[in-house]
Design a protein around this motif. Sequence first.
Motif, PDB file in Angstrom:
ATOM      1  N   LYS A  82       0.823  -1.200   0.000  1.00 52.49           N
ATOM      2  CA  LYS A  82       0.000   0.000   0.000  1.00 52.49           C
ATOM      3  C   LYS A  82       0.867   1.263   0.000  1.00 52.49           C
ATOM      4  O   LYS A  82       0.617   2.195  -0.759  1.00 52.49           O
ATOM      5  N   LEU A 105       1.082   4.094  -3.061  1.00 53.34           N
ATOM      6  CA  LEU A 105       0.763   5.517  -2.899  1.00 53.34           C
ATOM      7  C   LEU A 105       1.993   6.393  -3.145  1.00 53.34           C
ATOM      8  O   LEU A 105       1.899   7.431  -3.795  1.00 53.34           O
ATOM      9  N   LEU A 143       0.590  13.167  -1.538  1.00 53.83           N
ATOM     10  CA  LEU A 143      -0.463  12.702  -0.626  1.00 53.83           C
ATOM     11  C   LEU A 143       0.137  11.741   0.405  1.00 53.83           C
ATOM     12  O   LEU A 143      -0.196  11.803   1.589  1.00 53.83           O
ATOM     13  N   LEU A 174      -0.148  12.255   4.354  1.00 58.13           N
ATOM     14  CA  LEU A 174      -0.789  11.270   5.228  1.00 58.13           C
ATOM     15  C   LEU A 174       0.194  10.675   6.234  1.00 58.13           C
ATOM     16  O   LEU A 174      -0.180   9.844   7.053  1.00 58.13           O
ATOM     17  N   LEU A 223       2.914   8.814   5.434  1.00 58.90           N
ATOM     18  CA  LEU A 223       3.420   7.505   5.024  1.00 58.90           C
ATOM     19  C   LEU A 223       4.805   7.605   4.368  1.00 58.90           C
ATOM     20  O   LEU A 223       5.136   6.827   3.468  1.00 58.90           O
ATOM     21  N   MET A 253      -7.311   5.146  -1.432  1.00 64.33           N
ATOM     22  CA  MET A 253      -6.035   5.710  -0.965  1.00 64.33           C
ATOM     23  C   MET A 253      -6.256   6.772   0.108  1.00 64.33           C
ATOM     24  O   MET A 253      -5.388   7.003   0.948  1.00 64.33           O
ATOM     25  N   GLY A 254      -7.417   7.425   0.069  1.00 65.44           N
ATOM     26  CA  GLY A 254      -7.729   8.420   1.086  1.00 65.44           C
ATOM     27  C   GLY A 254      -7.785   7.835   2.485  1.00 65.44           C
ATOM     28  O   GLY A 254      -7.642   8.565   3.470  1.00 65.44           O
ATOM     29  N   TYR A 277      -5.660   5.482   3.548  1.00 65.17           N
ATOM     30  CA  TYR A 277      -4.350   4.930   3.913  1.00 65.17           C
ATOM     31  C   TYR A 277      -3.799   5.569   5.183  1.00 65.17           C
ATOM     32  O   TYR A 277      -3.149   4.909   5.985  1.00 65.17           O
ATOM     33  N   ARG A 285     -11.644  10.965  -3.030  1.00 67.63           N
ATOM     34  CA  ARG A 285     -10.525  10.474  -2.239  1.00 67.63           C
ATOM     35  C   ARG A 285     -10.317  11.334  -0.992  1.00 67.63           C
ATOM     36  O   ARG A 285      -9.982  10.826   0.071  1.00 67.63           O
ATOM     37  N   GLN A 296     -11.310  10.677   3.547  1.00 66.85           N
ATOM     38  CA  GLN A 296     -10.433  11.004   4.671  1.00 66.85           C
ATOM     39  C   GLN A 296     -11.254  11.474   5.870  1.00 66.85           C
ATOM     40  O   GLN A 296     -10.763  11.495   6.986  1.00 66.85           O
TER      41      GLN A 296
END
Lengths: 369, 245
Positions: A164, A168, A175, A179, A181, B102-103, B105, B154, B158
């Motif tokens: 994952k 991304l 993004l 987030l 990551l 993906m939002g 994640y 997306r 969130q």
Amino acid sequence: MLEGHLDILLIAIVTAVACALLGVFLVLRRMTLMSDAISHAILPGIVLAFFLTHSLSSPLLILAAAGTGVLTVVCVELLERTKLVKEDAAIGLTFPALFSIGVILISRFAGNVHLDMDAVLLGELAYAPLNRLKAFGYDLGPVSLYVMGTILVLNLVFICLFYKELKLATFDASLAAALGLAPTVIHYGLMTLVSVTTVGAFDAVGSILVVALIAGPPATAYLMTDRLSRMLILSAIIGSVNAVSGYGVAFLFDVSIAGSIATMTLLIFVLVFLVVPNRGLIAIARRHARQKWEFAQTMLVIHLFNHEGLPEAETESAIADLHEHLSWDPGFTSQVVRYALNNRCVSRKETQLILTAHGRTIAQQALVQ
Amino acid sequence: MQAAEQKAIQVTDLTVAYQDKPVLWDIDLDVPPGVLLAIVGPNGAGKTTLIKAVLGLVRPAAGNVLIYDKPYDAQRRIVGYVPQRGSVDWDFPTNVLDVVMMGRYGALGWIRRPGKKERELAMQALEKVGMEAYTTRQISQLSGGQQQRVFLARALVQDATVYLMDEPFQGVDATTERAIVTLLQELRADGKTVVVVHHDLQTVTDYFDWVMLLNIRRIASGPVDEIFTSDNLRETYGGRVAFMK
């Protein structure tokens, strides 16, 4: 002898799959050239570690080479960040310099040891099974197979655990960063594994084949699917097919195994490029041809439709004169007429061409759009 | 600090520079909760950089950003981000549903994979943007407006309190633009704070209730009817706007 074949084949397949899996992410990140750079730039690392250990199979070699590989990536990125040099030029500046340092070190200090250039660039798979892992008097198989097997497992674990995050970071790094990551950590993790894989593979198959196996199978798989998970699986399968077919070719014609595998990698890519449904060259050519006839047919039915039921209809729809009204080549015109007749858009009425109900609908729809 | 004075976003003395070239000079910006704010300014004014600085994607040379009184790192989960559509490769091998997931994640954290719950949330978000019929569509097969809706979906999954959007109206058709505006206004009605980098001066008064005028430094910010004046605009664009009524 049969066992030797099997060993070579296994080493080739394991190496191909290890490279093909990582290659998917390099291809999607447009970084395949970086694997080329790494595969050459690791040489000074290998040479220095060799001086320390006097062995070509020490794990330290792999670590030192991986370090040099990551150093290459860092150098390229630092150069790029100055904004004075673009990425391709930065790669072109970095890896020949590092590779040359390796070459100079060998020529100056290790002139008569087993570390020659041909082996570095092309490897020699045929010799790979000769270096065997022995324990308690038992022969456990070729060392290369264990080295590459371990690296393959490492790559698999990395991709499965961080699938994952890798996805991304590759698709949308900003993004991923927003987030939390850490795309930079993922990036350097990937680059470390590319370095480790390259150095593990270079002893067995040589750096040219490493580059071929990192770029070829993923590029081929990319043509065949639009899901990342399937692209990974296909890439691994294609890598294996390349290895097996390349080995077969080498055996049949008694030529270099690495060379044959690299050549098969290209041939299989070209084959897929031609025949794959929807986006292959043949499919595209067919679609274009069909569109050409469809469009000509639409022009024909619109022409008939516009004059239908009017006084001039008789002259406008005379089959023999159609090419003059449409300013088409007579040969082309009769082909279009035949195409439209086959599709039951038009029918023949003595010397005239008249619309069927179906043809009328096509004309109406085309005019509405 | 009392709840009534709490700011959704508070930017103080923010300077961002590339080498010695300032992109943002000493920006102050207070965004109260529940407003729909447009960041407006000419090309190269630093609009995208400001959003990226709020998200911690570019490192400021000076200054500070707080989201509900805490630094961004502590508030990641309540901030949704819509990057510019052109910032990603739409030929990436993935489909609409996957991109929307993906939002999630960030909420999933490291290693954990999206599952049934994420799929359902993504479906709901796709319904909100009118894209539920396209779940399995490869993303390169979408029009510009559809791609933008996918990006919005997306951000919706969130489930953020504060949304930062970089030119969501760029290159979309009129229908999509209306749909996006309705969505933004729904978000505000739910008490969310939405910050949008915007290009079209004509629509600012219709779409937004707050505006920030930016050209490397902050010219003005506040409610649209107070701030969106021809004097302020002339100062922002250097006398090159002749359109104002």
